[in-house]
Design a protein around this motif. Sequence first.
Motif, mmCIF file in Angstrom:
data_model
loop_
_atom_site.group_PDB
_atom_site.id
_atom_site.type_symbol
_atom_site.label_atom_id
_atom_site.label_comp_id
_atom_site.label_asym_id
_atom_site.label_seq_id
_atom_site.Cartn_x
_atom_site.Cartn_y
_atom_site.Cartn_z
ATOM 1 N N ASN A 170 -3.293 -31.021 -25.612
ATOM 2 C CA ASN A 170 -3.057 -30.837 -24.180
ATOM 3 C C ASN A 170 -3.737 -31.917 -23.358
ATOM 4 O O ASN A 170 -4.721 -32.519 -23.787
ATOM 5 N N GLU A 179 8.354 -30.821 -15.430
ATOM 6 C CA GLU A 179 9.268 -29.929 -16.149
ATOM 7 C C GLU A 179 10.534 -30.701 -16.506
ATOM 8 O O GLU A 179 11.070 -31.443 -15.707
ATOM 9 N N LYS A 228 11.010 -35.066 -21.422
ATOM 10 C CA LYS A 228 11.021 -34.997 -22.882
ATOM 11 C C LYS A 228 9.594 -35.094 -23.411
ATOM 12 O O LYS A 228 8.831 -35.966 -23.012
ATOM 13 N N ILE A 244 7.288 -32.685 -23.040
ATOM 14 C CA ILE A 244 6.413 -31.731 -22.370
ATOM 15 C C ILE A 244 7.012 -30.339 -22.502
ATOM 16 O O ILE A 244 8.135 -30.087 -22.074
ATOM 17 N N SER A 245 6.244 -29.452 -23.098
ATOM 18 C CA SER A 245 6.691 -28.089 -23.342
ATOM 19 C C SER A 245 6.438 -27.179 -22.140
ATOM 20 O O SER A 245 7.268 -26.342 -21.803
ATOM 21 N N LYS A 246 5.260 -27.358 -21.498
ATOM 22 C CA LYS A 246 4.885 -26.451 -20.418
ATOM 23 C C LYS A 246 3.950 -27.147 -19.436
ATOM 24 O O LYS A 246 3.139 -27.983 -19.833
ATOM 25 N N PRO A 250 2.127 -30.438 -24.509
ATOM 26 C CA PRO A 250 3.232 -31.174 -25.128
ATOM 27 C C PRO A 250 3.959 -30.343 -26.174
ATOM 28 O O PRO A 250 3.440 -29.339 -26.664
ATOM 29 N N GLU A 251 5.166 -30.782 -26.499
ATOM 30 C CA GLU A 251 5.899 -30.165 -27.593
ATOM 31 C C GLU A 251 5.136 -30.454 -28.887
ATOM 32 O O GLU A 251 4.299 -31.356 -28.943
ATOM 33 N N GLN A 252 5.449 -29.678 -29.911
ATOM 34 C CA GLN A 252 4.757 -29.834 -31.192
ATOM 35 C C GLN A 252 4.919 -31.259 -31.715
ATOM 36 O O GLN A 252 5.994 -31.840 -31.637
#
Length: 116
Positions: A36, A57, A60, A62-64, A78-80
Amino acid sequence: MSKLLRSTGLVAGVMLLAVSLFVSSPAQAAEPAKSNIEMTVGEMCGGCVKKITKRFEGVKGISKVLCSIEKKSVTLIPEQNVRLSPKGVWEAMEGIGKTPIKMVTPTGTYTSKPKT
């Protein structure tokens, strides 16, 4: 008596489920936070939250996006298996007029714009 046992069993089952959802090992809890980016900003209001959320939001990788008015903070999750660029995030924040005061990333802590 049968109703009482069913009710007690149901309550116990719900409690067990709740505990299993909220309790995890420290290793599991710490692992996602390692990637994070957490930022502190000087001021934060509802308008700031909207600007920041709109900016990040749908980006690409970024998850949340989590904003806290009380803490004057922004957390990007971030995304995994994705590492966000500290410099890129800092510049994106500058672009919407929210220069970070402090930014904590997996690669270090910054109080001025990162070089990379």
